[in-house]
Design a protein around this motif. Structure first.
Motif, PDB file in Angstrom:
ATOM      1  N   ALA A  39      34.603  31.385  36.311  1.00 14.73           N
ATOM      2  CA  ALA A  39      33.661  30.468  36.951  1.00 14.73           C
ATOM      3  C   ALA A  39      34.302  29.675  38.079  1.00 14.73           C
ATOM      4  N   TYR A  40      35.600  29.420  37.991  1.00 14.64           N
ATOM      5  CA  TYR A  40      36.306  28.666  39.022  1.00 14.64           C
ATOM      6  C   TYR A  40      36.944  29.571  40.072  1.00 14.64           C
ATOM      7  N   SER A  41      37.465  30.704  39.652  1.00 18.92           N
ATOM      8  CA  SER A  41      38.221  31.554  40.571  1.00 18.92           C
ATOM      9  C   SER A  41      37.354  32.571  41.295  1.00 18.92           C
ATOM     10  N   PHE A  42      36.310  33.042  40.628  1.00 19.01           N
ATOM     11  CA  PHE A  42      35.477  34.102  41.211  1.00 19.01           C
ATOM     12  C   PHE A  42      34.007  33.839  40.918  1.00 19.01           C
ATOM     13  N   SER A  43      33.525  32.692  41.349  1.00 17.84           N
ATOM     14  CA  SER A  43      32.148  32.321  41.039  1.00 17.84           C
ATOM     15  C   SER A  43      31.137  33.282  41.664  1.00 17.84           C
ATOM     16  N   ASP A  44      31.517  33.921  42.773  1.00 19.26           N
ATOM     17  CA  ASP A  44      30.599  34.878  43.401  1.00 19.26           C
ATOM     18  C   ASP A  44      30.483  36.162  42.583  1.00 19.26           C
ATOM     19  N   ILE A  45      31.527  36.474  41.803  1.00 17.03           N
ATOM     20  CA  ILE A  45      31.512  37.686  40.987  1.00 17.03           C
ATOM     21  C   ILE A  45      30.905  37.408  39.625  1.00 17.03           C
ATOM     22  N   ALA A  46      31.246  36.285  39.047  1.00 17.29           N
ATOM     23  CA  ALA A  46      30.831  36.008  37.663  1.00 17.29           C
ATOM     24  C   ALA A  46      30.271  34.597  37.568  1.00 17.29           C
ATOM     25  N   THR A  47      29.044  34.424  38.040  1.00 20.84           N
ATOM     26  CA  THR A  47      28.422  33.111  37.981  1.00 20.84           C
ATOM     27  C   THR A  47      27.848  32.817  36.606  1.00 20.84           C
ATOM     28  N   LEU A  56      33.724  45.368  34.819  1.00 20.37           N
ATOM     29  CA  LEU A  56      34.292  44.168  35.439  1.00 20.37           C
ATOM     30  C   LEU A  56      35.628  43.834  34.796  1.00 20.37           C
ATOM     31  N   GLY A  57      35.657  43.888  33.476  1.00 26.77           N
ATOM     32  CA  GLY A  57      36.902  43.596  32.774  1.00 26.77           C
ATOM     33  C   GLY A  57      38.013  44.551  33.151  1.00 26.77           C
ATOM     34  N   TYR A  58      37.720  45.850  33.156  1.00 27.73           N
ATOM     35  CA  TYR A  58      38.730  46.845  33.500  1.00 27.73           C
ATOM     36  C   TYR A  58      39.223  46.653  34.933  1.00 27.73           C
ATOM     37  N   THR A  59      38.309  46.299  35.853  1.00 27.25           N
ATOM     38  CA  THR A  59      38.709  46.089  37.248  1.00 27.25           C
ATOM     39  C   THR A  59      39.727  44.968  37.355  1.00 27.25           C
ATOM     40  N   HIS A  68      51.947  43.494  37.386  1.00 28.24           N
ATOM     41  CA  HIS A  68      52.689  43.098  36.185  1.00 28.24           C
ATOM     42  C   HIS A  68      52.365  41.654  35.772  1.00 28.24           C
ATOM     43  N   VAL A  69      51.093  41.299  35.916  1.00 25.51           N
ATOM     44  CA  VAL A  69      50.606  39.984  35.492  1.00 25.51           C
ATOM     45  C   VAL A  69      49.614  40.193  34.348  1.00 25.51           C
ATOM     46  N   LEU A  70      49.848  39.516  33.236  1.00 30.69           N
ATOM     47  CA  LEU A  70      48.985  39.630  32.071  1.00 30.69           C
ATOM     48  C   LEU A  70      47.853  38.600  32.142  1.00 30.69           C
ATOM     49  N   ILE A  71      46.622  39.048  31.900  1.00 35.07           N
ATOM     50  CA  ILE A  71      45.533  38.094  31.712  1.00 35.07           C
ATOM     51  C   ILE A  71      45.626  37.633  30.265  1.00 35.07           C
ATOM     52  N   SER A  72      46.230  36.486  30.062  1.00 36.95           N
ATOM     53  CA  SER A  72      46.571  36.037  28.717  1.00 36.95           C
ATOM     54  C   SER A  72      45.443  35.263  28.044  1.00 36.95           C
ATOM     55  N   ILE A  73      44.684  34.497  28.827  1.00 33.72           N
ATOM     56  CA  ILE A  73      43.586  33.684  28.302  1.00 33.72           C
ATOM     57  C   ILE A  73      42.418  33.766  29.263  1.00 33.72           C
ATOM     58  N   LEU A  74      41.223  33.951  28.724  1.00 36.13           N
ATOM     59  CA  LEU A  74      40.001  33.770  29.499  1.00 36.13           C
ATOM     60  C   LEU A  74      39.457  32.370  29.214  1.00 36.13           C
ATOM     61  N   SER A  75      39.167  31.618  30.259  1.00 36.12           N
ATOM     62  CA  SER A  75      38.592  30.288  30.088  1.00 36.12           C
ATOM     63  C   SER A  75      37.075  30.375  30.098  1.00 36.12           C
ATOM     64  N   GLU A  96      30.070  33.626  23.387  1.00 38.24           N
ATOM     65  CA  GLU A  96      30.087  34.874  22.619  1.00 38.24           C
ATOM     66  C   GLU A  96      30.183  36.089  23.532  1.00 38.24           C
ATOM     67  N   SER A  97      29.567  36.001  24.724  1.00 40.06           N
ATOM     68  CA  SER A  97      29.701  37.093  25.688  1.00 40.06           C
ATOM     69  C   SER A  97      31.147  37.238  26.147  1.00 40.06           C
ATOM     70  N   TYR A  98      31.809  36.119  26.366  1.00 32.88           N
ATOM     71  CA  TYR A  98      33.224  36.172  26.756  1.00 32.88           C
ATOM     72  C   TYR A  98      34.067  36.771  25.626  1.00 32.88           C
ATOM     73  N   ILE A  99      33.773  36.407  24.397  1.00 33.35           N
ATOM     74  CA  ILE A  99      34.473  37.004  23.260  1.00 33.35           C
ATOM     75  C   ILE A  99      34.263  38.518  23.252  1.00 33.35           C
ATOM     76  N   ARG A 100      33.033  38.940  23.483  1.00 33.10           N
ATOM     77  CA  ARG A 100      32.685  40.363  23.407  1.00 33.10           C
ATOM     78  C   ARG A 100      33.410  41.187  24.467  1.00 33.10           C
ATOM     79  N   TYR A 101      33.627  40.603  25.645  1.00 34.69           N
ATOM     80  CA  TYR A 101      34.202  41.373  26.749  1.00 34.69           C
ATOM     81  C   TYR A 101      35.673  41.052  27.020  1.00 34.69           C
ATOM     82  N   ALA A 102      36.252  40.112  26.293  1.00 32.75           N
ATOM     83  CA  ALA A 102      37.628  39.678  26.568  1.00 32.75           C
ATOM     84  C   ALA A 102      38.615  40.830  26.539  1.00 32.75           C
ATOM     85  N   SER A 103      38.479  41.720  25.574  1.00 30.23           N
ATOM     86  CA  SER A 103      39.463  42.809  25.431  1.00 30.23           C
ATOM     87  C   SER A 103      39.462  43.726  26.634  1.00 30.23           C
ATOM     88  N   PHE A 104      38.335  43.841  27.343  1.00 30.50           N
ATOM     89  CA  PHE A 104      38.287  44.691  28.531  1.00 30.50           C
ATOM     90  C   PHE A 104      39.126  44.088  29.661  1.00 30.50           C
TER      91      PHE A 104
END
Length: 275
Positions: A39-47, A56-59, A68-75, A96-104
């Motif tokens: 919501a803060y970094s890419f509001s145009d992509i994921a409003t 989106l997650g895989y991208t 070599h940067v890990l996405i460690s936490i989704l806010s 819950e949607s973020y939980i569902r797609y976090a692994s991607f």
């Protein structure tokens, strides 16, 4: 360098427009993990959560993996005790949607604070009532039960302006919800005041002694005091004894994820070599 896994928030960087350009900027600063707030970094992509998808997650995951940067936490910071129950339901569904797609995205932790009994997040002692605490418990339990099914961890960040505002309340939460899908993201600065900031080391040590096994990440956020307010600043420019705190964290939680929050991009190089 200490045996800790350092991360930065994506929105503490500037002048990027794509996942690739943010990942490249982080790699250039030798940052190997990110706490990503879409919501803060890419509001145009994921409003909103309706735009989340495996693609989106895989991208995002591929863009950051390439550098070599890990996405460690989704806010996904929500007001989980919003007084309007319809709005609260929408916010819980979003999480819950973020939980569902976090692994991607490659993330195993989805982070939030516990919110406010008022529609707007602001200080109120109404947050400190048993009623507010029990409403929070109900929301956290729902999210954690959903996260268990997805093999994801809900990272709850306490804060002095929220129902989860003290060490005692954190312990109560953890006593009520025994689940490997519930973790604490400990930000010491969020729990201090202008009266007790000199006790930051003792406070973190107490948390580590009481529930270190439930802490999944730390936020290290330096601060100054203006009047009676705690104001964030770049690491090393404030009153936080961050070296002592990092030594303490390393002793109890080696290689723990440690997010250098509120330290801006221009300041990273000057502080990172000193960690």
């Amino acid at each position: 360098m200490r045996k800790l896994m350092y991360a930065m928030r994506g929105h503490d960087f500037q002048d990027y427009t794509t996942p690739e350009s943010l990942a490249q900027k982080m790699a250039m600063k030798k940052i190997n993990a990110v706490q990503l707030a879409l919501a803060y970094s890419f509001s145009d992509i994921a409003t909103d959560d309706k735009k989340l998808s495996p693609g989106l997650g895989y991208t995002f995951q591929q863009a950051f993996q390439k550098e070599h940067v890990l996405i460690s936490i989704l806010s996904c910071y929500i007001n989980m005790i919003h007084p309007d129950k319809q709005i609260r339901e929408q916010l819980l569904q979003r999480f819950e949607s973020y939980i569902r797609y976090a692994s991607f995205f490659g993330a195993k932790i989805v982070a939030t604070e516990t919110g406010n009994v008022l529609p707007v997040i602001q200080y109120t002692e109404k947050n400190f009532t048993d009623e507010a605490f029990e409403t929070m418990i109900s929301s956290v339990l729902r999210l954690v039960q959903y996260a268990e099914k997805q093999n994801i961890c809900v990272g709850i960040e306490p804060g002095i302006n929220h129902p989860l505002h003290s060490i005692e309340k954190i312990v109560r939460l953890l006593d009520k919800i025994h689940s490997p899908s519930l973790g604490i993201i400990l930000d010491p600065t969020n729990l201090i005041t202008s009266d007790n900031y000199n006790q930051q080391y003792e406070m973190v040590k107490q948390c580590l002694e009481l529930f270190s096994e439930r802490i999944v990440a730390f936020h290290i956020k330096d601060f100054i005091i203006k009047g009676d307010k705690i104001v964030p600043v770049n690491l090393g420019q404030g009153l936080m004894d961050y070296k002592a705190l990092l030594d303490l964290i390393e002793a109890y939680k080696p290689y723990c994820l440690t997010v250098l929050e509120e330290t801006k991009e221009a300041h990273i190089s000057s502080i990172y070599s000193d960690l």
